[in-house]
Design an enzyme around this catalytic site. Structure first.
Site, PDB file in Angstrom:
ATOM      1  NE  ARG A   1      21.210  56.495  13.536  1.00 30.90           N
ATOM      2  CZ  ARG A   1      21.342  55.642  12.537  1.00 30.90           C
ATOM      3  NH1 ARG A   1      22.359  54.793  12.504  1.00 30.90           N
ATOM      4  NH2 ARG A   1      20.461  55.627  11.559  1.00 30.90           N
TER       5      ARG A   1
ATOM      6  CD  GLU B   1      22.093  43.063   4.517  1.00 24.90           C
ATOM      7  OE1 GLU B   1      22.002  42.042   3.784  1.00 24.90           O
ATOM      8  OE2 GLU B   1      21.267  43.968   4.491  1.00 24.90           O
TER       9      GLU B   1
ATOM     10  NE  ARG C   1      14.071  51.006  12.566  1.00 24.93           N
ATOM     11  CZ  ARG C   1      15.155  51.754  12.410  1.00 24.93           C
ATOM     12  NH1 ARG C   1      16.319  51.165  12.166  1.00 24.93           N
ATOM     13  NH2 ARG C   1      15.082  53.061  12.497  1.00 24.93           N
TER      14      ARG C   1
ATOM     15  N   PRO D   1      27.018  55.083   7.220  1.00 26.77           N
ATOM     16  CG  PRO D   1      25.384  55.831   5.755  1.00 26.77           C
ATOM     17  CD  PRO D   1      26.483  54.828   5.885  1.00 26.77           C
ATOM     18  CG  ASN D   2      23.779  58.875  10.121  1.00 28.64           C
ATOM     19  OD1 ASN D   2      24.264  59.988  10.339  1.00 28.64           O
ATOM     20  ND2 ASN D   2      23.013  58.633   9.075  1.00 28.64           N
TER      21      ASN D   2
ATOM     22  CE1 TYR E   1      19.755  51.750  13.726  1.00 29.88           C
ATOM     23  CE2 TYR E   1      19.093  53.867  14.640  1.00 29.88           C
ATOM     24  CZ  TYR E   1      19.110  52.969  13.599  1.00 29.88           C
ATOM     25  OH  TYR E   1      18.474  53.284  12.422  1.00 29.88           O
TER      26      TYR E   1
ATOM     27  CB  ALA F   1      20.508  55.071   5.295  1.00 28.19           C
TER      28      ALA F   1
ATOM     29  CG  HIS G   1      20.608  45.475   9.061  1.00 29.78           C
ATOM     30  ND1 HIS G   1      21.117  46.592   8.452  1.00 29.78           N
ATOM     31  CD2 HIS G   1      20.445  44.564   8.091  1.00 29.78           C
ATOM     32  CE1 HIS G   1      21.251  46.360   7.164  1.00 29.78           C
ATOM     33  NE2 HIS G   1      20.855  45.132   6.916  1.00 29.78           N
TER      34      HIS G   1
ATOM     35  CG  ASN H   1      24.981  48.320  10.103  1.00 31.36           C
ATOM     36  OD1 ASN H   1      24.266  48.764   9.198  1.00 31.36           O
ATOM     37  ND2 ASN H   1      24.629  48.402  11.385  1.00 31.36           N
TER      38      ASN H   1
HETATM   39  C1  DHK Z   1      21.359  51.132  10.573  1.00 34.53           C
HETATM   40  C2  DHK Z   1      20.954  52.266   9.970  1.00 34.53           C
HETATM   41  O1  DHK Z   1      21.690  53.366  10.016  1.00 34.53           O
HETATM   42  C3  DHK Z   1      19.667  52.338   9.272  1.00 34.53           C
HETATM   43  O2  DHK Z   1      19.673  53.272   8.226  1.00 34.53           O
HETATM   44  C4  DHK Z   1      19.194  50.989   8.791  1.00 34.53           C
HETATM   45  C5  DHK Z   1      20.651  49.842  10.427  1.00 34.53           C
HETATM   46  C6  DHK Z   1      19.250  49.979   9.901  1.00 34.53           C
HETATM   47  C7  DHK Z   1      20.769  49.005  11.692  1.00 34.53           C
HETATM   48  O3  DHK Z   1      19.771  48.539  12.217  1.00 34.53           O
HETATM   49  O4  DHK Z   1      21.900  48.795  12.147  1.00 34.53           O
HETATM   50  O5  DHK Z   1      17.892  51.092   8.277  1.00 34.53           O
END
Ligand code: DHK
Length: 149
Positions: free
Chosen positions: A17, A96, A105, A9-10, A22, A75, A98, A72
Site C-alpha cells: 500500500r 498513537e 498530508r 484499517p488497511n 507508508y 483512517a 502514524h 495506529n
Molecule cells: C495510516 C492510515 O491508514 C491513514 O488513514 C492515516 C496512518 C495515517 C499512518 O500514517 O500510519 O491518515
C-alpha cells in the site's frame, strides 16, 4: 509488562500500500521487529489488526487490565469518537502511532480525534515509530513501578 499493539484499517496491506507513504515493511515485518525488541525489554506484546471500528473498540475493552497500548487506528484516527471514548474508558497508557507525518498530508488528516486522549503521539517516523512508542511506554511503566512517576 503487557502491551497491546492495535492496527486499524488497511494496515494489513502495508508493504504493497503506497510504499512511498507508508514504507516497504509489511505488518508482519513490523511485528517481528517489535517482538525482537520487546524480548530484550522483557515486554509481552499482543498484536491485533482489524478493518472494523467495533472490533478495535472490543480489543481495547478486552485488554483494559493491560499495562500499555500502541495504536495506529488508520483512517479511524480522524473520525472515530468511539475509539477515542474506548481509550478514555479503559485508562490504559496509550501511544498513537502514524507511519506517515499526518501533519504534512491532506488537511483532513491533520486532526486526530485520538490525540487529546492518548499519552503521546509519534508521527512520520515510519516503522521506527512503533519501536519508539514501545521504548517510551516501557520506560514510563518502569519509572512508575520504581515510583518515579
Ligand atoms: C495510516 C492510515 O491508514 C491513514 O488513514 C492515516 C496512518 C495515517 C499512518 O500514517 O500510519 O491518515
Amino acid at each position: 509488562m503487557r502491551i497491546l499493539v492495535l492496527n486499524g484499517p488497511n494496515l494489513n496491506l502495508l508493504g504493497r500500500r503506497q510504499p512511498e507513504v507508508y514504507g516497504r515493511e509489511t505488518l508482519a515485518d513490523i511485528e517481528l521487529l517489535m517482538r525482537n525488541h520487546a524480548d530484550a525489554l522483557h515486554v509481552e506484546l499482543k498484536f491485533v489488526q482489524s478493518n472494523h471500528e467495533g472490533d478495535l473498540v472490543d480489543a481495547i475493552q478486552e485488554h483494559l487490565d493491560w499495562d500499555g497500548m500502541i495504536i495506529n487506528a488508520g483512517a479511524y484516527t480522524h473520525t472515530s469518537l468511539a475509539i477515542a471514548d474506548a481509550i478514555t474508558s479503559v485508562q490504559v497508557p496509550t501511544v498513537e502511532v502514524h507511519l506517515s507525518n499526518i501533519y504534512a498530508r491532506e488537511r483532513i488528516r491533520h486532526r486526530s480525534l485520538l490525540a487529546p486522549v492518548v499519552w503521546g503521539q509519534v508521527s512520520g517516523l515510519g516503522y521506527r515509530g512503533y519501536l519508539a512508542a514501545l521504548d517510551a511506554l516501557q520506560r514510563r511503566l518502569t519509572d512508575e513501578a520504581a515510583g518515579a512517576g
